[in-house]
Scaffold this active site. Sequence first.
Site, PDB file in Angstrom:
ATOM      1  N   GLU A   1       0.658  -1.619   0.107  1.00 24.91           N
ATOM      2  CA  GLU A   1       0.186  -0.207  -0.107  1.00 24.91           C
ATOM      3  C   GLU A   1       0.879   1.181  -0.018  1.00 24.91           C
ATOM      4  O   GLU A   1       0.181   2.468  -0.756  1.00 24.91           O
ATOM      5  CB  GLU A   1      -0.697   0.098   1.371  1.00 24.91           C
ATOM      6  CG  GLU A   1      -1.989  -0.947   1.860  1.00 24.91           C
ATOM      7  CD  GLU A   1      -2.929  -1.100  -0.174  1.00 24.91           C
ATOM      8  OE1 GLU A   1      -2.790  -0.131  -0.428  1.00 24.91           O
ATOM      9  OE2 GLU A   1      -4.118  -1.919   0.598  1.00 24.91           O
TER      10      GLU A   1
ATOM     11  N   GLU B   1       7.902 -21.542   7.582  1.00 22.06           N
ATOM     12  CA  GLU B   1       7.965 -20.934   8.847  1.00 22.06           C
ATOM     13  C   GLU B   1       8.700 -21.733  10.293  1.00 22.06           C
ATOM     14  O   GLU B   1       9.524 -20.785  10.599  1.00 22.06           O
ATOM     15  CB  GLU B   1       6.208 -20.565   9.816  1.00 22.06           C
ATOM     16  CG  GLU B   1       6.442 -21.725  10.298  1.00 22.06           C
ATOM     17  CD  GLU B   1       4.990 -21.497  10.694  1.00 22.06           C
ATOM     18  OE1 GLU B   1       4.610 -21.404  11.805  1.00 22.06           O
ATOM     19  OE2 GLU B   1       3.731 -21.061  10.403  1.00 22.06           O
TER      20      GLU B   1
END
EC number: 4.2.1.126
Length: 303
Positions: free
Chosen positions: A88, A119
């Site tokens: 953004e 992960e």
Amino acid sequence: MNGENLNLGTLVSETRNPATMTLDQLSTLEMMQVFNQEDRKVPEAIAQVLPAIAEAVDLATASLQAGGRLIYLGAGTSGRLGVLDASECPPTFGVPHGLVIGLIAGGPGALLKAVEGAEDDPALGEADLKALSLTATDMVIGLAASGRTPYVIGALRYARDVGCRTAAISCNPHSPIAQEAQVAISPVVGPEALTGSTRLKSGTAQKLVLNMISTGVMVKLGKVYQNLMVDVKATNVKLLDRACRIVVEATGADLDSARQALEQSDNDVKPAILMLLANIGVEAARERLKQHNGYLREALLGG
């Protein structure tokens, strides 16, 4: 990492919430009321860690002013939130792609579908940062609701070795990732309404903290005048309309004058505002902004 040694049940984010034990017996409205009541705890938790967030903003600002980058890094929901916030920044603040970066364990494919085991390897976090040619001018922010994701721990350790500024965002106190970073941001939102589902309050808390960090940094970098996003890039009809309204709000000019100034500045909001407020031409406006490193307020005051 050996799952038998994790003992995740001791983490606040993994414990059962006594206020939601009858979740499956509630009416739909009652369920929504319970969710809403739990969500109210998020801003309260963030209020307790504002000094740490402010410190992270100052560190990130220093990194970007030194020519570095801001890099978010996490797994699962945490990683997705970092990618979202990073993506953004270019349209909102006019910064180049690659200035604010979001990394997720398992790569871009993990945005839509879980990548098993990604992960759990600290070496993968280090490798992802190496692939970016990490330097000491960069800042790395690790995100993990649990605060103990190996991918994030490995990345933060490598970033520290390189000499980067670092911060960690977790929803458990005194977490392993907090111990690896210069700044620990740990809003403790309490047990989730749905036990262990950290996409709920923990995810919301991380999103709010990221909003504050990126917006705070961009304000300090001169991307904001008053409370207007004066470096917005008018890349579509909606944003062009917003740019025009920003010029009107900042200057008090009428719509036609704002549009004319934007046309002359190639839809660049800052020089358009400066042209109208200082009554100068577009080239003079651009030169004055350059002299003041793009800070519109300073350009207006400095003459």
